[in-house]
Design a protein around this motif. Structure first.
Motif, PDB file in Angstrom:
ATOM      1  N   GLU A 231     -25.216  13.463 -45.447  1.00 55.09           N
ATOM      2  CA  GLU A 231     -24.083  12.798 -46.102  1.00 55.09           C
ATOM      3  C   GLU A 231     -24.497  12.168 -47.427  1.00 55.09           C
ATOM      4  O   GLU A 231     -23.789  12.280 -48.428  1.00 55.09           O
ATOM      5  CB  GLU A 231     -23.518  11.719 -45.171  1.00 55.09           C
ATOM      6  N   ASN A 232     -25.640  11.512 -47.453  1.00 54.87           N
ATOM      7  CA  ASN A 232     -26.104  10.841 -48.678  1.00 54.87           C
ATOM      8  C   ASN A 232     -27.128  11.663 -49.447  1.00 54.87           C
ATOM      9  O   ASN A 232     -27.699  11.185 -50.429  1.00 54.87           O
ATOM     10  CB  ASN A 232     -26.710   9.478 -48.330  1.00 54.87           C
ATOM     11  N   GLN A 233     -27.384  12.894 -48.985  1.00 52.99           N
ATOM     12  CA  GLN A 233     -28.361  13.772 -49.656  1.00 52.99           C
ATOM     13  C   GLN A 233     -29.734  13.093 -49.759  1.00 52.99           C
ATOM     14  O   GLN A 233     -30.349  13.042 -50.827  1.00 52.99           O
ATOM     15  CB  GLN A 233     -27.846  14.164 -51.046  1.00 52.99           C
ATOM     16  N   ASN A 234     -30.208  12.536 -48.643  1.00 52.73           N
ATOM     17  CA  ASN A 234     -31.494  11.839 -48.609  1.00 52.73           C
ATOM     18  C   ASN A 234     -32.381  12.458 -47.540  1.00 52.73           C
ATOM     19  O   ASN A 234     -31.899  12.919 -46.493  1.00 52.73           O
ATOM     20  CB  ASN A 234     -31.314  10.360 -48.282  1.00 52.73           C
ATOM     21  N   LEU A 235     -33.682  12.444 -47.795  1.00 57.42           N
ATOM     22  CA  LEU A 235     -34.685  12.776 -46.790  1.00 57.42           C
ATOM     23  C   LEU A 235     -35.274  11.459 -46.303  1.00 57.42           C
ATOM     24  O   LEU A 235     -35.761  10.652 -47.095  1.00 57.42           O
ATOM     25  CB  LEU A 235     -35.793  13.654 -47.385  1.00 57.42           C
ATOM     26  N   ILE A 236     -35.188  11.208 -44.983  1.00 57.48           N
ATOM     27  CA  ILE A 236     -35.678   9.947 -44.412  1.00 57.48           C
ATOM     28  C   ILE A 236     -37.063  10.202 -43.827  1.00 57.48           C
ATOM     29  O   ILE A 236     -37.238  11.022 -42.917  1.00 57.48           O
ATOM     30  CB  ILE A 236     -34.724   9.425 -43.332  1.00 57.48           C
ATOM     31  N   CYS A 237     -38.044   9.489 -44.343  1.00 54.54           N
ATOM     32  CA  CYS A 237     -39.432   9.614 -43.878  1.00 54.54           C
ATOM     33  C   CYS A 237     -39.824   8.308 -43.188  1.00 54.54           C
ATOM     34  O   CYS A 237     -39.768   7.242 -43.804  1.00 54.54           O
ATOM     35  CB  CYS A 237     -40.374   9.911 -45.040  1.00 54.54           C
TER      36      CYS A 237
ATOM     37  N   ASN B  58     -29.130   7.865 -57.438  1.00 54.33           N
ATOM     38  CA  ASN B  58     -28.840   7.862 -56.010  1.00 54.33           C
ATOM     39  C   ASN B  58     -29.039   6.433 -55.484  1.00 54.33           C
ATOM     40  O   ASN B  58     -30.170   5.973 -55.319  1.00 54.33           O
ATOM     41  CB  ASN B  58     -29.768   8.829 -55.271  1.00 54.33           C
ATOM     42  N   PRO B  59     -27.936   5.681 -55.234  1.00 54.28           N
ATOM     43  CA  PRO B  59     -28.066   4.262 -54.845  1.00 54.28           C
ATOM     44  C   PRO B  59     -28.749   4.048 -53.501  1.00 54.28           C
ATOM     45  O   PRO B  59     -29.142   2.932 -53.178  1.00 54.28           O
ATOM     46  CB  PRO B  59     -26.612   3.783 -54.826  1.00 54.28           C
ATOM     47  N   HIS B  60     -28.876   5.115 -52.674  1.00 58.11           N
ATOM     48  CA  HIS B  60     -29.482   4.968 -51.347  1.00 58.11           C
ATOM     49  C   HIS B  60     -31.010   5.095 -51.387  1.00 58.11           C
ATOM     50  O   HIS B  60     -31.663   4.928 -50.349  1.00 58.11           O
ATOM     51  CB  HIS B  60     -28.907   6.013 -50.394  1.00 58.11           C
ATOM     52  N   ALA B  61     -31.573   5.425 -52.545  1.00 59.74           N
ATOM     53  CA  ALA B  61     -33.026   5.576 -52.644  1.00 59.74           C
ATOM     54  C   ALA B  61     -33.710   4.218 -52.467  1.00 59.74           C
ATOM     55  O   ALA B  61     -33.222   3.201 -52.935  1.00 59.74           O
ATOM     56  CB  ALA B  61     -33.407   6.177 -53.993  1.00 59.74           C
TER      57      ALA B  61
END
Length: 666
Positions: A593-599, A639-642
C-alpha cells in the motif's frame, strides 16, 4: 664579429620616440586607474588599506562618469576578493565589470573585464569558460602592448592546459617569458618563470637525468632572480613557490640527495609562509620536511615538525581543516612506523574529526561553485534581455517619429505613397513584437532550467551523502585486519583480507548506483556478517528470511541496512559473555500500500540500556547511523513513510536484545 656603433642621429631619434611613447602610455592611465592599481598592489601587505584605496578609485570613476575606469576598478576589486576568498563579492564585481565592458569599445577595458571573468571561472573550476575568457583577455592585452599583463595571463593559460595538452603548456609558457622580458616587470618575470619551470618539471616523468638537471638549474636562476628583486615582487607567495619547487627537485634528484640545499630551501619557504600567512606554502614546506625525516627514519624529528605545524595552525584566528587533517594523517604514519599504537589511536581520532570537516567544506564548496556558475550565467543573460528590451523600446520610439514624418510627407505629396509606407512600418512593428515575444520565451525557458538545476542539486546532495559511507567501511575493516596482524594470526588475517576485498568491491560497485536489487543487498549483508563472524570467532549465528509478499525484483537504495547490522553486532552481540551464543535475525516484509520494504533486525544482545552505559565510556560517534538518518530524512520528501525505529525487546516475552524496524522506499 665586429659591431658598429649607432650613429648619433639614429640614437637621438630612438630616444625621442621612446620619450613620446612614454608620454602616450602615461596619458592612457587615468588617475582612477592608477589609484586602483596602487590599492591592488597592497593586497598582501594590508588588505584593509587595499580595499579602501580601490573603493576611493571606484568613487572617483563614478564621479567622473567614465565607464572605462569603472570597469578597471571593478576588475581589480574582483581579483582582490579572490585573494580574500570572498566568493560572492568576487562574482559580483567580476560580473559587473564584464557587463559594463559591453558598453565600451576600449580594448584595454574589455581585456581587464575578460581577465576578471577568466579568474572567476578558474576559481570555481569551470576550466573551458576560464580558457575562453583568458584567451580573449590575452589577445586584447597583446593588441594594446600590455606585456606585463600578457605574461601573467599566458602563465595562467599554460597552467589550465596542463596536463591535457603538453604542447600548449610549453607554447604559452614560452610566450609568457617573451612578454615578461618585454615588460621588464619583476613580478611578471617571476610569474612567467614559474610557468616555464612547471613545464620543465612535467617533463621529469620521462625519467631523464638531463631534464632534472635542466629544471634544477632553471629554478636556481629563478631563486636568485626572486631574491634580488623581492622588493618589487608583490605576490610573495610566488617567491615561496620557487623555494618549494627547488626543494622538491632536490628530493627527486640522484641519491643521496643534497640534504643541505634541500633543507635550506624549505627553511626559506617556511619563513615566507609565516611572514605573509601563506597557508599552501607553509603546508608544503612542513610536509616535505616531515616526509623527508620519516623516510630517513628520524621519526622523532618528523613528529616534532608535524606537531609544530598543528600548533601554528591552531594559533591562527581561523581553522584550516584540510591542513589539520593532512598533518594528523602524517602523524598517524609516523606512529605506525614507531609502533606506538596509543599515539596512533589518538592521532587517528583527531584525523577522523578534521577529515570529516574537510569533506563537508569540500562538498559545500562544490555546491557553492555550481551555484555561482549558474547565478553568473543567469545574471548575464538577464542583462542581455533587458538591453534587448531597451533597444526594442528605442526602436519603437524612433519608429513613431519616422511614421509621423512619413505621414506629413504623404499628406503633402500623395495618399498612395502614404498608404504603402504605412503598411511597411506596420510589418516592421509586428516583426519587432515577435522578437520581444521570443525574448520573453527565453526568460520562461531560463526559469524552467532553474527548476531542473535545483533537482540536479538535490540529486548531487544525495549522492554525496551516500559516498560518505565508503571511508567508514574501510576504516573499521582495516582496523580489524590490523588487530589480527598485531596478534600474529596470519591465516585468519589473510582469510579476512580476501573476504574484505570481495566486500569492498561490492560496496564500490553499489555506491555508483542509485538503487540495487534486494538480492544484491542480501548478498552484501551475508558477506559483511561473515566478515564479522570471522573477526569474533563465530560467537554468534544469523538468519536472513524474506516473506512471500516480497518481490524478487524489488530495488532499494544501496547500503541502508548495513549500518544497523553493524550496530547490532558491535553494541549488542559483541559485549555478550563467552557462555552466551549470539543470534542475529533479519526479516524482510513488503507493504504494497505504501510502496515500502520493511526490514526487521533482531539481536539477543545486551540491549539498549546496557549499550548506552558502555557508550558513555566511549566518545566514539557512529557516523554511519548519522549518515543513514540523513539519507532517510531526504527520502521522506518523496515518501513520508520512510524512516526507522530502534526498540528494546520485552525481556519477559521476547528475550533480551534490540529490534530495529526500517521502512525503505521501493
Amino acid at each position: 664579429m665586429n659591431f658598429q656603433k649607432p650613429k648619433k642621429t639614429t640614437l637621438f631619434l630612438g630616444l625621442l620616440f621612446a620619450f613620446f611613447t612614454a608620454i602616450v602610455n602615461a596619458q592612457q592611465i587615468s588617475p582612477a586607474e592608477k589609484m586602483a592599481k596602487d590599492g591592488y598592489a597592497k593586497r598582501f601587505s594590508d588588505s584593509t588599506a587595499s580595499m579602501k584605496i580601490q573603493m576611493q578609485a571606484l568613487y572617483l570613476a563614478r564621479k567622473n562618469k567614465k565607464i572605462d575606469d569603472e570597469v578597471i576598478c571593478y576588475s581589480f576589486l574582483a581579483l582582490t576578493q579572490r585573494r580574500l576568498l570572498h566568493l560572492d563579492k568576487f562574482r559580483n564585481y567580476a560580473d559587473t565589470a564584464y557587463i559594463l565592458s559591453q558598453k565600451t569599445s576600449n580594448i584595454r577595458t574589455k581585456a581587464y573585464a575578460a581577465m576578471a571573468m577568466g579568474s572567476l571561472k578558474s576559481y570555481i573550476d569551470d576550466k573551458p569558460q576560464a580558457l575562453d575568457y583568458l584567451l580573449t583577455a590575452y589577445k586584447l592585452f597583446a593588441k594594446s602592448n600590455a606585456h606585463d599583463q600578457c605574461a601573467k595571463i599566458a602563465s595562467d593559460i599554460s597552467y589550465l592546459f596542463s596536463p591535457a595538452s603538453p604542447t600548449k603548456v610549453e607554447k604559452y609558457a614560452r610566450e609568457a617569458l617573451f612578454h615578461a622580458s618585454k615588460s621588464g616587470d619583476a613580478e611578471s618575470l617571476l610569474f612567467a618563470r614559474l610557468a616555464f619551470g612547471s613545464h620543465l618539471t612535467d617533463k621529469l616523468e620521462t625519467g631523464l637525468s638531463t631534464d632534472w638537471k635542466t629544471a634544477l638549474d632553471f629554478f636556481k636562476e629563478t631563486a636568485v632572480f626572486a631574491e634580488q628583486n623581492s622588493e618589487h615582487i608583490v605576490s610573495k607567495s610566488n617567491i615561496g613557490i620557487v623555494y618549494i619547487n627547488l626543494a622538491d627537485l632536490y628530493s627527486k634528484g640522484p641519491k643521496p640527495i643534497d640534504e643541505t640545499a634541500f633543507l635550506k630551501n624549505l627553511e626559506k619557504a617556511t619563513a615566507i609562509a609565516k611572514k605573509y600567512n601563506i597557508k599552501i606554502i607553509y603546508r608544503s614546506a612542513i610536509g616535505l620536511q616531515g616526509i623527508y625525516y620519516t623516510e630517513k627514519g628520524d621519526y622523532v624529528k618528523a613528529e616534532i615538525l608535524f606537531s609544530e605545524g598543528i600548533k601554528y595552525q591552531l594559533s591562527l584566528p581561523y581553522t584550516d581543516n584540510y591542513l589539520l587533517a593532512t598533518f594528523y594523517s602524517a602523524l598517524k604514519d609516523v606512529s605506525a612506523k614507531r609502533k606506538d599504537f596509543n599515539a596512533y589511536y589518538s592521532y587517528d581520532t583527531l584525523y577522523t574529526k578534521y577529515n570529516q570537516l574537510k569533506y563537508n567544506e569540500a562538498t559545500q564548496k562544490l555546491l557553492q561553485n555550481a551555484e555561482v556558475r549558474y547565478e553568473s550565467s543567469k545574471k548575464i543573460e538577464r542583462i542581455k534581455q533587458l538591453e534587448l528590451e531597451n533597444e526594442l523600446q528605442q526602436k519603437n520610439k524612433l519608429m513613431g517619429y519616422a511614421i509621423a514624418g512619413i505621414l506629413l510627407i504623404g499628406l503633402i505629396f500623395m495618399f498612395r505613397s502614404y498608404y504603402y509606407r504605412q503598411r511597411y512600418y506596420q510589418n516592421r512593428e509586428d516583426f519587432l513584437k515577435q522578437e520581444q515575444a521570443n525574448s520573453e520565451l527565453k526568460v520562461q525557458l531560463m526559469e524552467k532550467e532553474t527548476i531542473e538545476n535545483l533537482a540536479a542539486r538535490l540529486s548531487l546532495e544525495r549522492r554525496l551523502l551516500r559516498s560518505q559511507m565508503d571511508p567508514h567501511f574501510i576504516f573499521n575493516a582495516l582496523g580489524n585486519i590490523q588487530s589480527m596482524i598485531l596478534q600474529q594470526d596470519t591465516i585468519p588475517a589473510v582469510t579476512y583480507l580476501n573476504k574484505f576485498a570481495k566486500f569492498t568491491r561490492k560496496v564500490l560497485e553499489q555506491t555508483r548506483k542509485e538503487t540495487i536489487s534486494l538480492e544484491e543487498e542480501i548478498s552484501t549483508l551475508q558477506n559483511y556478517i561473515e566478515l564479522q563472524r570471522l573477526r569474533l570467532n563465530n560467537s554468534f549465528d544469523y538468519t536472513i528470511t524474506c516473506d512471500e509478499s516480497v518481490e524478487n525484483d524489488s530495488h532499494i537504495p544501496p547500503l541502508l541496512i548495513q549500518p544497523f547490522v553493524e550496530n547490532a553486532v558491535e553494541h549488542g552481540l559483541k559485549p555478550l559473555q563467552n557462555d552466551t551464543k549470539g543470534l542475529l535475525e533479519i526479516y524482510f516484509d513488503q507493504d504494497n500500500e505504501n510502496q515500502n520494504l520493511i526490514c526487521t533486525i533482531k539481536d539477543n544482545g545486551i540491549g539498549l540500556a546496557a549499550s548506552r552505559k558502555l557508550k558513555l565510556k566511549d566518545n566514539h560517534q557512529s557516523l554511519s547511523t548519522i549518515i543513514t538518518d540523513e539519507r532517510l530524512s531526504r527520502m521522506q520528501k518523496e515518501n513520508p513513510h520512510a524512516g526507522f525505529q530502534v526498540l528494546e525487546r520485552d525481556s519477559t516475552t521476547d528475550g533480551h536484545g534490540c529490534i530495529v524496524i526500517l521502512n525503505i522506499p521501493i
